[in-house]
Each structure stands twice: as C-alpha cells, then as structure tokens.
Motif scaffolding. Structure first.
Motif, mmCIF file in Angstrom:
data_model
loop_
_atom_site.group_PDB
_atom_site.id
_atom_site.type_symbol
_atom_site.label_atom_id
_atom_site.label_comp_id
_atom_site.label_asym_id
_atom_site.label_seq_id
_atom_site.Cartn_x
_atom_site.Cartn_y
_atom_site.Cartn_z
ATOM 1 N N LYS A 104 145.969 83.885 31.301
ATOM 2 C CA LYS A 104 145.049 84.678 30.482
ATOM 3 C C LYS A 104 143.627 84.460 30.990
ATOM 4 C CE LYS A 104 144.057 81.603 26.664
ATOM 5 N NZ LYS A 104 144.197 81.293 25.287
ATOM 6 N N VAL A 105 142.899 85.555 31.047
ATOM 7 C CA VAL A 105 141.495 85.495 31.463
ATOM 8 C C VAL A 105 140.698 85.012 30.262
ATOM 9 C CG1 VAL A 105 139.523 86.833 32.288
ATOM 10 C CG2 VAL A 105 141.816 87.331 33.155
ATOM 11 N N ASP A 106 139.842 84.018 30.496
ATOM 12 C CA ASP A 106 139.040 83.444 29.418
ATOM 13 C C ASP A 106 137.907 84.390 29.037
ATOM 14 O OD1 ASP A 106 140.662 81.159 29.597
ATOM 15 O OD2 ASP A 106 139.335 80.241 31.081
ATOM 16 N N SER A 107 137.277 84.107 27.902
ATOM 17 C CA SER A 107 136.157 84.936 27.467
ATOM 18 C C SER A 107 135.019 84.841 28.480
ATOM 19 C CB SER A 107 135.676 84.497 26.084
ATOM 20 O OG SER A 107 135.246 83.157 26.113
ATOM 21 N N ALA A 108 134.243 85.885 28.552
ATOM 22 C CA ALA A 108 133.131 85.946 29.505
ATOM 23 C C ALA A 108 131.808 85.990 28.746
ATOM 24 C CB ALA A 108 133.267 87.179 30.386
ATOM 25 N N SER A 109 130.771 85.454 29.357
ATOM 26 C CA SER A 109 129.448 85.514 28.750
ATOM 27 C C SER A 109 128.393 85.585 29.849
ATOM 28 C CB SER A 109 129.216 84.301 27.853
ATOM 29 O OG SER A 109 129.250 83.113 28.604
ATOM 30 N N VAL A 110 127.223 86.008 29.463
ATOM 31 C CA VAL A 110 126.117 86.149 30.400
ATOM 32 C C VAL A 110 125.738 84.768 30.939
ATOM 33 C CG1 VAL A 110 123.686 86.822 30.633
ATOM 34 C CG2 VAL A 110 125.243 88.191 29.228
ATOM 35 N N GLY A 111 125.580 84.672 32.238
ATOM 36 C CA GLY A 111 125.134 83.439 32.861
ATOM 37 C C GLY A 111 126.214 82.379 32.989
ATOM 38 N N ALA A 112 127.474 82.744 32.758
ATOM 39 C CA ALA A 112 128.558 81.765 32.878
ATOM 40 C C ALA A 112 129.583 82.267 33.887
ATOM 41 C CB ALA A 112 129.227 81.549 31.527
ATOM 42 N N ALA A 113 130.211 81.340 34.554
ATOM 43 C CA ALA A 113 131.247 81.711 35.521
ATOM 44 C C ALA A 113 132.472 82.244 34.784
ATOM 45 C CB ALA A 113 131.636 80.497 36.352
ATOM 46 N N MET A 114 133.122 83.212 35.396
ATOM 47 C CA MET A 114 134.347 83.752 34.814
ATOM 48 C C MET A 114 135.508 82.842 35.194
ATOM 49 S SD MET A 114 135.322 87.645 34.726
ATOM 50 C CE MET A 114 136.644 88.229 33.716
ATOM 51 N N THR A 115 136.343 82.516 34.215
ATOM 52 C CA THR A 115 137.460 81.617 34.432
ATOM 53 C C THR A 115 138.747 82.204 33.847
ATOM 54 O OG1 THR A 115 137.002 80.432 32.365
ATOM 55 C CG2 THR A 115 135.985 79.558 34.381
ATOM 56 N N PHE A 116 139.861 81.589 34.217
ATOM 57 C CA PHE A 116 141.124 81.930 33.573
ATOM 58 C C PHE A 116 141.917 80.655 33.343
ATOM 59 C CE2 PHE A 116 142.464 81.956 38.011
ATOM 60 C CZ PHE A 116 143.769 81.485 37.989
ATOM 61 N N THR A 117 142.828 80.733 32.390
ATOM 62 C CA THR A 117 143.671 79.594 32.046
ATOM 63 C C THR A 117 145.115 79.936 32.345
ATOM 64 O OG1 THR A 117 142.150 78.895 30.308
ATOM 65 C CG2 THR A 117 144.404 78.066 30.173
ATOM 66 N N ALA A 118 145.790 79.028 33.023
ATOM 67 C CA ALA A 118 147.220 79.167 33.300
ATOM 68 C C ALA A 118 147.942 78.129 32.444
ATOM 69 C CB ALA A 118 147.507 78.941 34.779
ATOM 70 N N SER A 119 148.815 78.615 31.565
ATOM 71 C CA SER A 119 149.610 77.742 30.708
ATOM 72 C C SER A 119 151.006 77.634 31.290
ATOM 73 C CB SER A 119 149.698 78.304 29.287
ATOM 74 O OG SER A 119 148.422 78.379 28.711
ATOM 75 N N PHE A 120 151.519 76.428 31.347
ATOM 76 C CA PHE A 120 152.815 76.174 31.944
ATOM 77 C C PHE A 120 153.800 75.725 30.871
ATOM 78 C CE2 PHE A 120 149.686 75.747 35.234
ATOM 79 C CZ PHE A 120 150.260 76.373 36.321
ATOM 80 N N ALA A 121 154.887 76.488 30.695
ATOM 81 C CA ALA A 121 155.960 76.123 29.779
ATOM 82 C C ALA A 121 156.956 75.283 30.571
ATOM 83 C CB ALA A 121 156.623 77.367 29.209
ATOM 84 N N LEU A 122 156.948 74.006 30.322
ATOM 85 C CA LEU A 122 157.750 73.065 31.107
ATOM 86 C C LEU A 122 159.247 73.313 30.941
ATOM 87 C CD1 LEU A 122 155.764 69.799 30.457
ATOM 88 C CD2 LEU A 122 155.910 71.074 32.584
ATOM 89 N N GLN A 123 159.962 73.195 32.053
ATOM 90 C CA GLN A 123 161.415 73.331 32.074
ATOM 91 C C GLN A 123 162.067 72.080 32.653
ATOM 92 O OE1 GLN A 123 162.844 76.247 30.717
ATOM 93 N NE2 GLN A 123 160.697 76.414 30.116
ATOM 94 N N SER A 124 161.275 71.040 32.849
ATOM 95 C CA SER A 124 161.774 69.781 33.395
ATOM 96 C C SER A 124 160.896 68.651 32.879
ATOM 97 C CB SER A 124 161.722 69.803 34.925
ATOM 98 O OG SER A 124 160.368 69.770 35.373
#
Length: 132
Positions: A104-124
């Motif tokens: 999911k792409v994280d929220s964006a704001s003026v003067g901040a770097a754009m980021t995204f979060t990767a969530s991992f559903a563990l299977q091991s």
C-alpha cells in the motif's frame, strides 16, 4: 547496511530490494496458557503458540524502473505468489521466512518523501542464522 531480499523459488538466488527505510520487530510474542490445577497454590503457565503477526517494511517509493521494489512487490502481490524473503543485518546475521505480500502506498504530504509499506503475511517460522 540492513537489506531485504527475495526469491520466488527455494532453489533460486536472493535479489536485494532497493530503498528500504524501515524494518519491523522480528520475532513474536508467545501466548501464555494457564495450567493451574486445584491443588496449586499459585497460578502456573506454559508457553503456547508464538504470534509473529504481519511484518511491515517501509520503502521509499520509486516506480521508475521495472526492478524497483514497488513494482517487484506489487507484482508478487498481484500474482499472489508465495515468496522467500531474507533480512540481512550488518553483522551478517540473517532471518529468512516465507510470506505473501500486500503493498500500500502511504499518505503523501508537501515536503515529504513518498513511501510505501509492504506487509508480509507469514507462512513459515522465522529462521535465524547468527554469525559467530
């Protein structure tokens, strides 16, 4: 110098994902199961299952190249691919696991770097290799 790498088959070679900014806590909390009997004078417990939860890694958003972390992880999500991941720490300690990914792409704001979060559903379980 901490890295997150992936591979799509157990016999494959790990490929580093670029622009990693945050690594979550690696490990989990053990459920406490009460086993007190009527003959006991204090409550007694044993360890139950360990809940590792979802691991959430944060990345700097960059979708300019086909090998960018966003495009790679989004492709794995879209294909619903069970993937092998490895976190490598600066002291050569590693943690390996299998998971499905959700991006999911994280929220964006003026003067901040754009980021995204990767969530991992563990299977091991988490498999640790600690350097000597």
């Amino acid at each position: 110098k901490t890295k997150l790498s992936y591979k799509t088959s157990s016999s494959g070679t790990y490929t580093d994902l670029a622009n990693l900014q945050e690594v979550p806590e690696m490990g989990g909390d053990v459920d406490k199961v009460e086993v007190t009997t009527l003959a006991d004078s204090v409550k007694k417990y044993i360890n139950g299952l360990k809940d590792l939860g979802d691991l959430q890694f944060k990345f700097l958003y960059d979708a300019d190249t086909s090998g960018s972390a966003f495009k790679v992880l989004k492709g794995l999500e879209d294909d619903n691919t069970l993937t092998y991941f490895k976190v490598s720490y600066p002291d050569s300690t590693t943690c390996e696991f299998e998971a499905y990914v959700n991006v999911k792409v994280d929220s964006a704001s003026v003067g901040a770097a754009m980021t995204f979060t990767a969530s991992f559903a563990l299977q091991s379980e988490l498999t640790w290799t600690v350097s000597p």
